[in-house]
Design an enzyme around this catalytic site. Structure first.
Site, PDB file in Angstrom:
ATOM      1  N   ARG A   1      -1.292  -1.693  -6.926  1.00  0.00           N
ATOM      2  CA  ARG A   1      -1.552  -2.822  -6.016  1.00  0.00           C
ATOM      3  C   ARG A   1      -2.520  -3.801  -6.691  1.00  0.00           C
ATOM      4  O   ARG A   1      -2.315  -5.014  -6.655  1.00  0.00           O
ATOM      5  CB  ARG A   1      -2.133  -2.280  -4.704  1.00  0.00           C
TER       6      ARG A   1
ATOM      7  N   TYR B   1     -10.339 -10.033  -6.936  1.00  0.00           N
ATOM      8  CA  TYR B   1      -9.402 -10.122  -8.051  1.00  0.00           C
ATOM      9  C   TYR B   1      -9.682 -11.322  -8.947  1.00  0.00           C
ATOM     10  O   TYR B   1      -9.307 -11.316 -10.115  1.00  0.00           O
ATOM     11  CB  TYR B   1      -7.964 -10.169  -7.530  1.00  0.00           C
TER      12      TYR B   1
ATOM     13  N   HIS C   1      -4.078  -9.086   3.371  1.00  0.00           N
ATOM     14  CA  HIS C   1      -5.509  -9.148   3.676  1.00  0.00           C
ATOM     15  C   HIS C   1      -5.752 -10.118   4.823  1.00  0.00           C
ATOM     16  O   HIS C   1      -5.156 -11.193   4.876  1.00  0.00           O
ATOM     17  CB  HIS C   1      -6.301  -9.625   2.449  1.00  0.00           C
TER      18      HIS C   1
ATOM     19  N   LYS D   1      -1.589  -2.240   8.176  1.00  0.00           N
ATOM     20  CA  LYS D   1      -2.631  -1.673   9.022  1.00  0.00           C
ATOM     21  C   LYS D   1      -2.533  -2.226  10.433  1.00  0.00           C
ATOM     22  O   LYS D   1      -2.185  -3.378  10.640  1.00  0.00           O
ATOM     23  CB  LYS D   1      -4.008  -2.003   8.430  1.00  0.00           C
TER      24      LYS D   1
ATOM     25  N   ARG E   1       0.835  -1.199   0.000  1.00  0.00           N
ATOM     26  CA  ARG E   1       0.000   0.000   0.000  1.00  0.00           C
ATOM     27  C   ARG E   1       0.874   1.254   0.000  1.00  0.00           C
ATOM     28  O   ARG E   1       2.069   1.202   0.331  1.00  0.00           O
ATOM     29  CB  ARG E   1      -0.908   0.019   1.233  1.00  0.00           C
TER      30      ARG E   1
ATOM     31  N   HIS F   1      -2.757   2.598  -5.583  1.00  0.00           N
ATOM     32  CA  HIS F   1      -3.655   1.469  -5.343  1.00  0.00           C
ATOM     33  C   HIS F   1      -3.955   0.715  -6.636  1.00  0.00           C
ATOM     34  O   HIS F   1      -4.183  -0.500  -6.610  1.00  0.00           O
ATOM     35  CB  HIS F   1      -4.953   1.944  -4.688  1.00  0.00           C
TER      36      HIS F   1
END
Length: 294
Positions: free
Chosen positions: A243, A275, A266, A171, A147, A240
């Site tokens: 990504r 995806y 994730h 994150k 990211r 992004h």
């Protein structure tokens, strides 16, 4: 008459904006026109849930987006809640009506051929430190799928050249290890060499601005947008998108969904599954272009 009373309530008691009032009035007038054209005997007091459902379907058939239809339905629900509280109607037929599910937009990505053209053609890049830095930033995004915030937070000490891997802080400060290949290895070495010549580097930050400070979000976004504009007409030309391009390229070339999930950081494979829709859409286009009977 009942609609006017509701609009006055919104204006004078709820102090809603003129824009909100216009939106509510348009939706309510549209629904009223629909049910009166359907049956002239119908009124706000006599319409039922089926009439509202049919109206919602008519909006969808007309081509309205799910978000627009849900906004219109929300106005009708608000009206009936008001009317029921004032005893202007005996029941709320909108209560049992569900709006359409919002469509999930497929992630945009840059095609592999376009990324190859960008990364392999020397004329795409400025000479010197700025050009080497730009290409390395693009390559980090495309080869690792990290990211924007993760790239900005990278330090030189996070890069393990001997193992060809980068320690990424994602994150909620969760860390993961992401591998990289020989092309990025060479690019990072060249970038660090240029950086040492061009800047005094007391900071451990990996990507530095021309003033020797850790690059900001807007600085990195500008670099990405400028260079993606050379090879794609996508409306979004952001980190992004790179990504997304990483994930799509990995799946197209045989990577498992679980491995892509781990690389992207994730928590759930459900997030990564979007995806698979992207790659299937690409597969359908290949089929339609290649099959003689398609």
């Amino acid at each position: 008459m009942i609609v006017d009373e509701f609009l006055n309530y919104l204006r004078y008691e709820r102090n809603r904006s003129d824009l909100t009032l216009r939106r509510y009035e348009q939706s309510l007038r549209d629904f009223e026109s629909y049910f009166r054209n359907r049956d002239s005997q119908l009124s706000w007091k006599s319409v039922d849930s089926d009439v509202i459902r049919d109206w919602v379907e008519s909006l969808m058939d007309k081509g309205d987006m799910a978000s627009t239809v849900n906004s219109s339905l929300s106005a009708v629900r608000s009206f009936f809640r008001f009317a029921l509280s004032r005893k202007l109607v005996e029941r709320d037929p909108s209560y049992a009506v569900k709006g359409p599910k919002k469509q999930k937009l497929l992630p945009q990505f840059v095609r592999e051929g376009d990324m190859d053209r960008l990364l392999d053609v020397g004329q795409m890049w400025e000479e010197g430190f700025a050009g080497v830095r730009a290409r390395t930033i693009i390559l980090v995004f495309y080869e690792t799928g990290i990211r924007l915030a993760e790239l900005i937070g990278l330090n030189v000490s996070d890069v393990d050249f001997s193992a060809h891997q980068i320690k990424v802080t994602g994150k909620r400060n969760k860390q993961r290890i992401v591998p990289f290949g020989t092309e990025l290895d060479a690019a990072l070495h060249e970038y660090l060499k240029q950086r040492a010549v061009s800047l005094a580097c007391p900071d451990d930050a990996l990507f530095l601005s021309n003033k020797g400070r850790r690059m900001t979000r807007s600085q990195v976004e500008t670099v990405v947008k400028r260079h993606l504009s050379l090879v794609t007409t996508l409306k979004k030309r952001t980190p992004h998108v790179l990504r997304h391009s990483f994930a799509t390229a990995m799946l197209n070339n045989g990577a498992s969904l679980e491995n892509v999930r781990l690389l992207l950081g994730h928590e759930s494979v459900a997030t990564t599954q979007i995806y698979t829709h992207t790659t299937f859409e690409q597969l359908k286009r290949v089929y339609e272009n290649a099959h003689p009977r398609a």
